[in-house]
Design a protein around this motif. Structure first.
Motif, PDB file in Angstrom:
ATOM      1  N   ASP A   1       0.825  -1.214   0.000  1.00  0.00           N
ATOM      2  CA  ASP A   1       0.000   0.000   0.000  1.00  0.00           C
ATOM      3  C   ASP A   1       0.858   1.263   0.000  1.00  0.00           C
ATOM      4  OD1 ASP A   1      -2.304  -1.446  -0.099  1.00  0.00           O
ATOM      5  OD2 ASP A   1      -2.888  -1.125   1.987  1.00  0.00           O
TER       6      ASP A   1
ATOM      7  N   ARG B   1      -1.279   3.888  -1.948  1.00  0.00           N
ATOM      8  CA  ARG B   1      -2.637   3.694  -1.441  1.00  0.00           C
ATOM      9  C   ARG B   1      -2.720   4.170   0.010  1.00  0.00           C
ATOM     10  NH1 ARG B   1      -3.849  -2.305  -3.950  1.00  0.00           N
ATOM     11  NH2 ARG B   1      -3.997  -1.619  -6.113  1.00  0.00           N
ATOM     12  N   SER B   2      -1.577   4.310   0.622  1.00  0.00           N
ATOM     13  CA  SER B   2      -1.514   4.854   1.961  1.00  0.00           C
ATOM     14  C   SER B   2      -0.277   5.743   2.059  1.00  0.00           C
ATOM     15  CB  SER B   2      -1.423   3.709   2.974  1.00  0.00           C
ATOM     16  OG  SER B   2      -1.195   4.235   4.252  1.00  0.00           O
ATOM     17  N   GLN B   3      -0.406   6.874   2.725  1.00  0.00           N
ATOM     18  CA  GLN B   3       0.745   7.760   2.927  1.00  0.00           C
ATOM     19  C   GLN B   3       1.138   7.816   4.399  1.00  0.00           C
ATOM     20  OE1 GLN B   3      -1.775   9.752   0.661  1.00  0.00           O
ATOM     21  NE2 GLN B   3      -0.811   8.423  -0.843  1.00  0.00           N
ATOM     22  N   SER B   4       0.670   6.814   5.146  1.00  0.00           N
ATOM     23  CA  SER B   4       1.029   6.804   6.567  1.00  0.00           C
ATOM     24  C   SER B   4       1.172   5.368   7.054  1.00  0.00           C
ATOM     25  CB  SER B   4      -0.037   7.538   7.380  1.00  0.00           C
ATOM     26  OG  SER B   4      -1.285   6.914   7.203  1.00  0.00           O
TER      27      SER B   4
ATOM     28  N   SER C   1       3.063   9.865   9.582  1.00  0.00           N
ATOM     29  CA  SER C   1       3.351  10.081   8.167  1.00  0.00           C
ATOM     30  C   SER C   1       4.653   9.370   7.793  1.00  0.00           C
ATOM     31  CB  SER C   1       3.472  11.569   7.872  1.00  0.00           C
ATOM     32  OG  SER C   1       4.561  12.100   8.570  1.00  0.00           O
TER      33      SER C   1
ATOM     34  N   VAL D   1      -0.473  12.397  -6.060  1.00  0.00           N
ATOM     35  CA  VAL D   1       0.577  12.252  -5.046  1.00  0.00           C
ATOM     36  C   VAL D   1       1.888  12.828  -5.585  1.00  0.00           C
ATOM     37  CG1 VAL D   1      -0.351  10.167  -3.955  1.00  0.00           C
ATOM     38  CG2 VAL D   1       1.117   9.960  -5.946  1.00  0.00           C
ATOM     39  N   LEU D   2       2.835  13.018  -4.677  1.00  0.00           N
ATOM     40  CA  LEU D   2       4.180  13.384  -5.091  1.00  0.00           C
ATOM     41  C   LEU D   2       4.924  12.109  -5.478  1.00  0.00           C
ATOM     42  CD1 LEU D   2       5.157  15.966  -2.322  1.00  0.00           C
ATOM     43  CD2 LEU D   2       4.390  16.428  -4.646  1.00  0.00           C
TER      44      LEU D   2
END
Lengths: 435, 139
Positions: free
Chosen positions: B42, B47-50, B56, B96-97
């Protein structure tokens, strides 16, 4: 701190109004933020520059007919061999200037009827992630109507030379000034993403022969999408609606004057036509879309269907879709595709002789603008993608397109060219780069 | 005799290759003690940034082509070209970056040692006390 954002249409609408009324300031703000953080970025790497480009060559074999990839490109019926339809360069600056905040600006240079900085800005937004999975963006964002809408001009990201024109060639708005709200989460089923967008768009286009520029508007654009990624499968459903208008296409006033001046059959038909244009005012267009994708690393299967309906707006109306199958052999991926647009509109046919009235040009223009939005065609596509490096792909493609008479809306053509159906062979070469 | 030696060498090489491992690594003070394969997937598919704890995370990928290809295949179940096209869609849609890039392992380990939120992968188990392994991926 966690910011609570209730999904209230009134708030979204007010944010969109705010975005419109300070559009340039917002854009400038994004630019300034990106620039200001660039020096800081050197230390923290929060600044990102990315880009994409295509050098594309198209060739078709028909006189008085010019290929268009997008309806809002310059229209030249005499164009047979050209770099213009597919060639493009885009540059994107992004900055994560504070925790959970991002700014992104994307500038795109491609074939257009005119070149203005505001129209070259595809994206310019501020994004905030108050909690994991929730994304809020405000500014200019890509309009997310269909499966590939978000990145339809980034050809490296797609298998083919270009998205099928039967589904993507007639979509005029590519971005909206407004904002969106997306929520993503994983559960036992897969990865879900639910998104709402609201905003306005002001695309420009030309008459089919390239003679006149038209400034269109798509107001109150509302888009709702649900996507699901499940292992190698991808599903998507969306609904969009907007209120289109284009003053240059509105002949109601002139036709009513003719009706007042010329009694009899000509006047009656003028009234009939005027009412048709008046009825279009303020009417919504509704897009419903469903797509299914499969990619197991070897086989790529994509299919998408859309229904376009309106209760009176003068836009293409009907059912569009495609089915594509590709097979990866290391760096080479051959593919086939079939795409189709089936119209649900009747042609307006006049049986009244206007030649003595002196207003035949007006009648022809009015009927031309009613019938000229209609599309009915299908294409068989055979192509190959070669991934030369992780950043460069080369593609070659052959499209055989059959166009029904009077349904040439996504081609540049001369007056009268649409009076008979035709089959066009289009050959394309494209070099796609991302950087 | 020479043939026998060659066969033994090939067998050892193949055995070594089969046992190859990739380590998902972070700073020792990162609150995560481990990640499972789905959580790593992910993060690398944005799909997840944390992290599962809500912290984070800054995700690094390697520039070295062979390791990158092995990681994408083993951890994400994708081909490199498939992964590249996937990320091009995310980046240019403005979602996203891009992932951070470490040109070599030493550079990656420096980033990880200097930022408690950073994670990356290597085919060498980190020797430094400042780093810890979150997941071992068996190829």
């Amino acid at each position: 701190m966690i910011l609570s954002l209730p999904v209230n249409p009134l708030i979204v609408k007010n944010l969109a109004w705010l975005s419109r009324s300070v559009g340039y300031k917002l854009l400038a703000l994004c630019m300034v933020m990106v620039t200001m953080t660039s020096s800081q970025a050197a230390a923290e790497s929060s600044f990102q520059f990315s880009g994409f480009a295509t050098l594309g060559l198209t060739s078709e074999n028909e006189d008085d007919l010019g290929f268009l990839r997008d309806g809002n490109q310059s229209k030249d019926p005499d164009r047979d061999v050209s770099f213009r339809p597919d060639s493009i360069i885009g540059a994107q600056l992004s900055s994560s200037f504070a925790e959970n905040w991002r700014a992104t600006t994307q500038l795109v240079y491609r074939d257009r009827p005119r070149y203005k900085l505001d129209e070259a800005v595809e994206l310019a937004f501020l994004a905030y992630q108050p909690v994991s999975g929730l994304d809020v963006r405000l500014g200019r964002v890509a309009v997310d109507m269909f499966q590939l809408s978000d990145y339809r001009r980034v050809d490296y990201a797609n298998l083919w030379v270009r998205p099928p024109t039967e589904v993507y060639g007639w979509i005029l708005p590519s971005s909206i000034d407004g904002g969106d709200l997306a929520y993503s989460f994983s559960n036992g089923t897969g990865f879900w993403r639910i998104k709402l967008q609201y905003g306005d768009s002001e695309p420009i286009l030309e008459f089919p022969d390239g003679s006149t520029l038209v400034e269109a508007e798509f107001n109150d654009f509302l888009v709702g999408t649900v996507t699901l990624h499940m292992d190698v499968w991808r599903f998507r459903l969306s609904y969009s609606q907007a209120t289109p208008s284009a003053e240059s296409f509105n002949f109601a006033s002139a036709l009513n004057q003719v009706a007042a001046l010329v009694p009899g059959p000509v006047g009656d038909e003028a009234t009939l036509l005027a009412n048709r244009f008046l009825r279009a005012s303020g009417k919504e267009v509704r897009y419903t879309q469903a797509s299914l994708g499969y990619d197991d690393g070897n086989w790529l299967i994509d299919t998408e269907f859309a229904n376009i309906a309106t209760s009176g707006a003068i836009i293409p109306e009907g059912i569009a879709g495609y089915v594509s199958i590709g097979r990866r052999f290391d760096e080479i991926t051959p593919y086939v595709m079939h795409s189709r647009f089936y119209t649900e509109q009747d042609l307006y046919i006049s049986n009244v002789d206007w030649s003595a009235s002196g207003f035949q040009v007006l009648r022809d223009a009015a009927i031309g603008s009613l019938n000229g939005v209609q599309i009915e065609q299908h294409t068989y596509t055979l192509g190959m993608r070669w991934d030369i490096t992780s950043k460069v792909a080369f593609k070659t493609q052959w499209d055989s397109t059959h166009i029904e008479k009077e349904r040439f809306a996504i081609w540049a053509h001369t007056n009268g060219r649409a009076s008979k159906s035709t089959t066009v062979d289009l050959f394309s070469l494209a070099l796609n780069i991302v950087f | 005799m020479n043939i026998l030696r060659t066969l033994i060498a090939i067998t050892l090489l193949v055995a070594n290759f089969c046992q190859a491992e990739i380590y998902v690594v972070t700073h020792r003070d990162n609150p995560a003690q481990s990640l499972n394969a789905n959580e790593v997937r992910d993060l690398y598919l944005a799909r997840s940034q944390s992290l599962p704890s809500g912290e984070s995370v800054i995700v690094y990928e390697g520039a070295e082509a062979d390791l990158r290809s092995r990681f994408i295949r083993s951890a994400l179940g994708m081909r490199v070209r498939q992964f590249d096209a996937y990320w091009a869609r995310l980046i240019f849609a403005g979602r996203v970056l891009p992932l951070k890039l470490a040109k070599q392992e030493s550079e990656l380990f420096t980033h990880l040692a200097n930022n408690v939120h950073a994670i990356g992968y290597s085919d060498n188990r980190p020797q430094s006390d400042v780093l810890k392994t979150l997941l071992v991926i068996n190829e």
